[in-house]
Write a protein that holds these residues in place. Structure first.
Motif, mmCIF file in Angstrom:
data_model
loop_
_atom_site.group_PDB
_atom_site.id
_atom_site.type_symbol
_atom_site.label_atom_id
_atom_site.label_comp_id
_atom_site.label_asym_id
_atom_site.label_seq_id
_atom_site.Cartn_x
_atom_site.Cartn_y
_atom_site.Cartn_z
ATOM 1 N N ARG A 71 -9.587 41.647 -14.446
ATOM 2 C CA ARG A 71 -8.394 42.396 -14.796
ATOM 3 C C ARG A 71 -7.324 41.551 -14.069
ATOM 4 N N ASP A 72 -7.433 41.063 -13.030
ATOM 5 C CA ASP A 72 -6.319 40.399 -12.217
ATOM 6 C C ASP A 72 -6.301 38.872 -12.918
ATOM 7 N N SER A 73 -7.210 38.306 -12.862
ATOM 8 C CA SER A 73 -7.596 36.880 -13.596
ATOM 9 C C SER A 73 -6.704 36.855 -14.899
ATOM 10 N N GLU A 74 -7.169 37.975 -15.631
ATOM 11 C CA GLU A 74 -6.493 37.864 -17.157
ATOM 12 C C GLU A 74 -4.677 37.968 -17.127
ATOM 13 N N GLN A 75 -4.376 38.214 -16.058
ATOM 14 C CA GLN A 75 -2.799 38.595 -16.080
ATOM 15 C C GLN A 75 -2.183 37.064 -15.333
ATOM 16 N N LEU A 76 -3.003 36.193 -14.878
ATOM 17 C CA LEU A 76 -2.433 34.930 -14.622
ATOM 18 C C LEU A 76 -1.970 33.967 -15.602
ATOM 19 N N PRO A 77 -0.835 33.513 -15.264
ATOM 20 C CA PRO A 77 -0.410 32.467 -16.386
ATOM 21 C C PRO A 77 -0.809 31.047 -16.292
ATOM 22 N N LEU A 78 -2.065 31.045 -16.909
ATOM 23 C CA LEU A 78 -3.040 29.925 -16.765
ATOM 24 C C LEU A 78 -2.396 28.593 -17.516
ATOM 25 N N ARG A 97 -2.160 31.435 0.876
ATOM 26 C CA ARG A 97 -1.859 32.609 -0.390
ATOM 27 C C ARG A 97 -1.544 31.929 -1.689
ATOM 28 N N MET A 98 -1.969 30.685 -1.656
ATOM 29 C CA MET A 98 -1.645 29.986 -3.246
ATOM 30 C C MET A 98 -3.207 30.191 -3.800
ATOM 31 N N LEU A 99 -2.875 30.856 -5.307
ATOM 32 C CA LEU A 99 -3.878 31.084 -6.070
ATOM 33 C C LEU A 99 -4.585 29.632 -6.390
ATOM 34 N N HIS A 100 -5.948 29.485 -6.428
ATOM 35 C CA HIS A 100 -6.633 28.230 -6.585
ATOM 36 C C HIS A 100 -8.190 28.561 -7.005
#
Length: 182
Positions: A71-78, A97-100
């Motif tokens: 659910r959270d991954s689908e909300q990321l602006p990839l 804290r950087m998403l990677h």
């Protein structure tokens, strides 16, 4: 090391949940030991995500997953992801804290990456973590030990690592870690 011909994807995550500190100063510095291109599954970062929320890296079943849930991954602006490619000797730096994450290595070459993490002297590790007991963990490399601890963290995702550590797959038999409230 991301192995050749299918070295696994590393799902989107933040590092602070793996080694919770009293503040968000920890940085991870990576050194590419070989040229890294798209085919090798380079690390991708989501610029600005270090200023956003701290994600829960537990699965829906309450077990440690070490990655964002679907659910959270689908909300990321990839579409905003920056893939960190570069020649041998290139350096990457990202905040705790950087998403990677990274894609599968589909090349015939392994992707060696040397990683070092650093935190300010006023950042203390809050609980058992992947660095507990590791040589040089609390070593001061410049300056002196801080007189005061800086606490800017509200990280509630502290877990116990006494049964092992795996960033990619679920750790069998490990329940939810110790919660820390501020």
């Amino acid at each position: 090391m991301k192995w050749a011909s299918g070295g696994e994807e590393v799902q989107w995550h933040q590092d602070i949940q793996f080694w919770p500190h009293t503040n968000y100063s920890p940085l991870t510095i990576g050194l590419y030991m070989d040229d890294v291109d798209d085919e090798m599954g380079p690390m991708g970062v989501l610029p600005g995500s270090h200023k956003g929320k701290i994600y829960d890296l537990y699965g829906d079943d309450g077990q440690w997953a070490g990655a964002l849930n679907a659910r959270d991954s689908e909300q990321l602006p990839l579409e905003d992801v920056v893939w960190l490619k570069g020649p041998k000797g290139s350096v990457t730096i990202h905040n705790c804290r950087m998403l990677h994450g990274s894609m599968t290595n589909n090349s015939a070459r392994s992707r060696p990456l040397l990683l070092h993490s650093y935190a300010s002297a006023d950042a203390l590790i809050m609980a058992d973590s992947v660095v507990t007991g590791v040589k040089f963990t609390d070593e001061i490399i410049r300056g002196s030990r801080a007189k005061w601890i800086r606490t800017t963290s509200s990280n509630n995702f502290v877990r116990k690592f006494d049964a092992g550590y795996d960033t990619i797959r679920h750790d069998e038999g490990i329940g939810r870690g110790v919660g820390v409230q501020q």
